[in-house]
Design a protein around this motif. Structure first.
Motif, short mmCIF file in Angstrom:
data_model
loop_
_atom_site.label_atom_id
_atom_site.label_comp_id
_atom_site.label_asym_id
_atom_site.label_seq_id
_atom_site.Cartn_x
_atom_site.Cartn_y
_atom_site.Cartn_z
N GLY A 169 0.84 -1.19 0.00
CA GLY A 169 0.00 0.00 0.00
C GLY A 169 0.88 1.23 0.00
O GLY A 169 2.09 1.15 0.21
N ILE A 170 0.26 2.39 -0.23
CA ILE A 170 1.04 3.63 -0.32
C ILE A 170 0.23 4.82 0.15
O ILE A 170 -0.98 4.89 -0.07
N SER A 171 0.90 5.75 0.81
CA SER A 171 0.36 7.06 1.14
C SER A 171 1.37 8.06 0.60
O SER A 171 2.57 7.95 0.89
N ALA A 172 0.92 9.03 -0.22
CA ALA A 172 1.87 9.91 -0.90
C ALA A 172 1.44 11.36 -0.81
O ALA A 172 0.25 11.67 -0.64
N GLY A 173 2.41 12.25 -0.95
CA GLY A 173 2.10 13.68 -0.90
C GLY A 173 3.34 14.52 -1.12
O GLY A 173 4.35 14.06 -1.66
N TYR A 174 3.25 15.79 -0.68
CA TYR A 174 4.34 16.75 -0.82
C TYR A 174 4.48 17.53 0.48
O TYR A 174 3.49 17.85 1.13
N ILE A 175 5.71 17.84 0.83
CA ILE A 175 6.00 18.75 1.93
C ILE A 175 6.42 20.08 1.32
O ILE A 175 7.27 20.13 0.42
N VAL A 176 5.80 21.16 1.77
CA VAL A 176 6.13 22.51 1.29
C VAL A 176 6.60 23.33 2.47
O VAL A 176 5.92 23.41 3.49
N GLY A 177 7.77 23.95 2.35
CA GLY A 177 8.32 24.74 3.44
C GLY A 177 8.52 26.19 3.04
O GLY A 177 8.91 26.49 1.91
N CYS A 178 8.23 27.10 3.97
CA CYS A 178 8.48 28.53 3.77
C CYS A 178 9.77 28.90 4.48
O CYS A 178 9.86 28.78 5.70
N GLN A 179 10.77 29.30 3.72
CA GLN A 179 12.08 29.64 4.24
C GLN A 179 12.67 28.50 5.07
O GLN A 179 13.29 28.71 6.12
N LEU A 180 12.46 27.29 4.56
CA LEU A 180 13.08 26.10 5.10
C LEU A 180 13.83 25.43 3.97
O LEU A 180 13.36 25.39 2.83
N THR A 181 15.01 24.89 4.22
CA THR A 181 15.69 24.10 3.22
C THR A 181 15.37 22.64 3.48
O THR A 181 15.68 22.11 4.53
N LEU A 182 14.74 22.01 2.53
CA LEU A 182 14.25 20.65 2.71
C LEU A 182 15.28 19.66 2.19
O LEU A 182 15.67 19.71 1.03
N GLY A 183 15.76 18.78 3.05
CA GLY A 183 16.68 17.75 2.60
C GLY A 183 18.07 17.95 3.14
O GLY A 183 18.56 19.07 3.28
N ALA A 184 18.74 16.83 3.42
CA ALA A 184 20.05 16.87 4.07
C ALA A 184 21.13 17.47 3.19
O ALA A 184 22.16 17.92 3.68
N PRO A 203 7.47 32.17 7.95
CA PRO A 203 8.86 31.69 7.93
C PRO A 203 9.07 30.54 8.91
O PRO A 203 8.61 30.58 10.05
N GLY A 204 9.74 29.50 8.44
CA GLY A 204 10.02 28.36 9.30
C GLY A 204 8.90 27.36 9.43
O GLY A 204 9.02 26.38 10.16
N GLN A 205 7.81 27.56 8.70
CA GLN A 205 6.68 26.63 8.77
C GLN A 205 6.63 25.75 7.53
O GLN A 205 7.16 26.09 6.47
N ALA A 206 5.97 24.61 7.67
CA ALA A 206 5.85 23.65 6.57
C ALA A 206 4.46 23.07 6.51
O ALA A 206 3.77 22.96 7.54
N ALA A 207 4.04 22.71 5.31
CA ALA A 207 2.73 22.09 5.11
C ALA A 207 2.92 20.70 4.52
O ALA A 207 3.80 20.48 3.68
N ASN A 208 2.10 19.76 4.96
CA ASN A 208 2.05 18.42 4.38
C ASN A 208 0.80 18.33 3.52
O ASN A 208 -0.32 18.34 4.02
N TYR A 209 0.99 18.29 2.19
CA TYR A 209 -0.12 18.09 1.27
C TYR A 209 -0.17 16.61 0.89
O TYR A 209 0.80 16.08 0.34
#
Length: 228
Positions: A98-113, A148-154
């Protein structure tokens, strides 16, 4: 993992197609957002070994994003239309996936190592952000306000089913009747308001695998891309 909502006439959203098929697939890149900017994201295939020695292969392909300012016409508003496809294949033919999928959107956040801040004084580095740690959660098609510094999970998966009492229920997890499956989506929309600085997004998927002797969730993430 339970598969009852598919066996009880589960209905996915019209933009999402879930079909059991054979595997093969890819992942992500990067683009700078401006009015009507189209970003083609590269492909990725990941194979993860499970505790019982079997494995799951997760492939993402055809991922793209089209970004433009919203009808508000100010830097505080922007829209992104995203498309993509996941293919799942477990090596154990008796497994259920099974799968659950989406996108993370960040405001003035750098996403990823592997990301770094762009020099903006208020930019923050949040390298381990996940759907669970996002500030707000919404379905695609909805608008969210981020500072700034907030993120949304779509999330792009939304399945309706009847619960044990016959009532209407929803889940973000799509289950397949066997060891293989595919999830495709086209022009799912994310609307961001209030972000005065740069914004990034990245795709993610949570894949559930259940065999006779193991049950595991495997997380995969796409490469971050700019949405302005």
């Amino acid at each position: 993992m339970k598969n009852h909502f598919l066996s009880r006439r589960a209905v996915t959203r019209s933009a999402v197609t879930a079909v059991a098929i054979a595997a093969t697939l890819p992942l992500v890149t990067h683009g700078v957002a401006s009015a009507d900017t189209s970003t083609r994201l590269p492909a990725q295939t990941v194979t993860k070994k499970l505790a019982d020695g079997s494995s799951i292969t997760i492939a993402r392909t055809n991922e793209s994003a089209r970004i433009n300012p919203s009808m508000g016409g100010t830097p505080l508003h922007r829209n992104a239309w995203v498309s993509g496809r996941y293919t799942l294949s477990a090596s154990d033919p008796k497994a259920k996936v099974g799968i659950s999928a989406g996108y993370i959107v960040g405001c003035q956040l750098t996403l990823g190592a592997n990301s770094t801040t762009d020099g903006t004084a208020t930019a923050k580095s949040y390298q381990d952000i996940s759907p669970e740690t996002a500030t707000v959660t919404a379905k695609t098609g909805a608008g969210v306000t981020l500072g700034p510094g907030q993120a949304a999970n779509y999330y792009i998966t939304d399945v309706e089913y009847k619960d044990a009492f016959g009532g209407k229920a929803n889940t973000t997890s799509v289950s397949f009747p066997g060891s293989k499956g595919r999830l495709a989506y086209t022009n799912e929309t994310m609307m961001i308001n209030g972000c005065a600085g740069f914004a990034q997004a990245r795709s993610y998927a949570k894949v559930q695998v259940t065999t006779e002797s193991a049950s595991q969730i495997v997380d995969v993430y796409g490469k971050p891309f700019s949405i302005g």
